[in-house]
Design an enzyme around this catalytic site. Structure first.
Site, PDB file in Angstrom:
ATOM      1  N   ASP A 136      31.263  39.486  35.343  1.00 32.48           N
ATOM      2  CA  ASP A 136      30.935  38.584  34.238  1.00 32.48           C
ATOM      3  C   ASP A 136      29.443  38.710  33.900  1.00 32.48           C
ATOM      4  OD1 ASP A 136      33.560  37.771  34.321  1.00 32.48           O
ATOM      5  OD2 ASP A 136      33.155  35.776  35.139  1.00 32.48           O
ATOM      6  N   HIS A 155      36.066  43.971  35.926  1.00 31.72           N
ATOM      7  CA  HIS A 155      34.783  43.740  35.246  1.00 31.72           C
ATOM      8  C   HIS A 155      33.953  42.789  36.085  1.00 31.72           C
ATOM      9  CE1 HIS A 155      37.107  40.179  34.200  1.00 31.72           C
ATOM     10  NE2 HIS A 155      35.971  39.565  33.984  1.00 31.72           N
ATOM     11  N   LYS A 171      36.377  29.478  27.945  1.00 30.74           N
ATOM     12  CA  LYS A 171      37.424  30.441  27.571  1.00 30.74           C
ATOM     13  C   LYS A 171      38.735  29.915  28.134  1.00 30.74           C
ATOM     14  CE  LYS A 171      38.488  35.403  27.922  1.00 30.74           C
ATOM     15  NZ  LYS A 171      38.559  36.374  29.031  1.00 30.74           N
ATOM     16  N   HIS A 227      36.037  41.809  39.487  1.00 31.03           N
ATOM     17  CA  HIS A 227      37.319  41.108  39.613  1.00 31.03           C
ATOM     18  C   HIS A 227      38.253  41.523  38.482  1.00 31.03           C
ATOM     19  CE1 HIS A 227      34.595  38.644  37.145  1.00 31.03           C
ATOM     20  NE2 HIS A 227      35.668  38.174  36.530  1.00 31.03           N
TER      21      HIS A 227
END
Ligand code: OGA
Ligand code: NI
Length: 339
Positions: free
Chosen positions: A227, A225, A206, A281
């Site tokens: 991961d 969120h 990404k 994070h």
């Protein structure tokens, strides 16, 4: 309808940001949740190689295991991926985002129907859906059989070659980290890699592009969120912005030139039966600088079943997570269903 890109909004000279980007008070950067100035662990992993003194190797393994348990995030240096390669990776990514807008639009993804690969921007799904101050590019990076170059940037022309080289180098770092994380738990060195699919382990690239934001104190780059990956390995540019949630506070991750930032993701939390923490994070944005980051998400193949590792489970350590395929996990997380 074409999505409005944050890069275009930022370039239009506005002084205040649209309402959809304004976060509620408690979510704003600088709210009283900001933490004291502790630093996330920085670990030299040169000593992970088998040729070094056993004591030094064990100390490094313990540092990694402790950081994964207590923080869920750490930075590594002396990881074997050259500074020059990281610079080339960042160079080709930046060249893509510097293309004229109509060129970039040729790569638009179709996130409205769940196709995330390609060039994208978050769309608001409901009336109070908040937006994030970020555009991104997503594509499969590894293994070679899963790549479809039609979804990769074709400009600059060296994009594919540089990313292929980076994938191969990064895989070595992933292997070293998974070995250390296995040994720290007392399981066989290759156990975690095997659980994640072995040679079929997948990596997704990404590129995050955070344009300058006229009111950075009101917005977020990415909202809090964890991961879904097993590990995420990220190289940022020099503009700070990543924050990790630690003991109820947001702690900024310091920029260390040539370091790789390692996140523990949901799949390692499950495999380790909660010993390793999938870290919460978020990222904040800058008033006058472009921030970019290159996370690589290491995931099991979709059909691989992930559950707490059998060797860790006994009477006093019962399984805390349900086993399920990675595809099922992803589906549940995206649709906010119970795991
Ligand atoms: C992400 C992410 C943080 C960053 O893309 O999942 O957490 O530093 N990015 O850009
Ligand atoms: Ni993330």
């Amino acid at each position: 309808m074409a999505a409005v890109r944050v890069q275009s909004l930022a370039g239009s000279g506005m002084e205040s940001i649209p309402a959809e980007f304004i976060r509620p008070l408690h979510e704003r950067p600088g709210a009283n949740t900001d933490g004291p100035s502790v630093k996330v662990p920085l670990i030299d992993i040169a000593n992970l190689s088998g040729t070094t003194h056993q004591g030094l190797r064990e100390k490094t393994i313990a540092d990694i295991g402790n950081a994964a348990s207590e923080w869920g995030l750490f930075q590594v240096v002396n990881h074997g991926t050259s500074e020059e390669l990281i610079q080339r990776l960042q160079g080709v990514g930046k060249e893509f985002f510097d293309l004229p807008q109509e060129e970039k639009e040729k790569y638009s993804n179709n996130s409205a129907v769940g196709i995330m690969e390609g060039y994208g921007t978050k769309l608001a799904h409901n009336i109070d859906g908040k937006l994030e101050w970020i555009d991104y590019y997503l594509h499969m990076l590894w293994p070679p059989s899963r790549r479809d170059f039609k979804t990769w940037p074709r400009h600059p022309s060296s994009y594919i070659e540089v990313n292929d080289e980076y994938a191969r180098a990064l895989l070595q770092v992933v292997n070293k980290l998974l070995s250390a994380l296995s040994l720290y738990l007392g399981v066989e060195e290759h156990a975690m890699k095997e659980e994640l699919g072995g040679e079929d382990l997948e990596m997704e690239m990404k590129i995050n592009y955070y344009p300058p934001c006229p009111q950075p104190e009101l917005a977020l780059g990415v909202e809090p969120h964890t991961d879904m990956s097993s590990l995420t390995l990220l190289v940022p540019n020099e503009v700070p912005g990543l924050q990790v949630h630690k003991d109820g506070h947001w702690v900024g991750v310091e920029y260390v030139p040539n370091a790789i930032i390692v996140h523990i993701g949901d799949q390692l939390e499950v495999l380790s039966n909660g010993k390793y923490k999938s870290v919460l994070h978020r990222s904040v944005v800058s008033k006058d600088k472009v921030r970019m980051s290159w996370p690589v998400f290491c995931t099991p193949p979709p059909n691989k079943i992930i559950g707490p590792m059998k060797d860790l489970i006994h009477d006093k350590n019962p399984p805390l997570y349900n086993a399920k395929t990675y595809a099922e996990f992803k589906h549940r997380k995206i649709n906010k269903l119970e795991q």
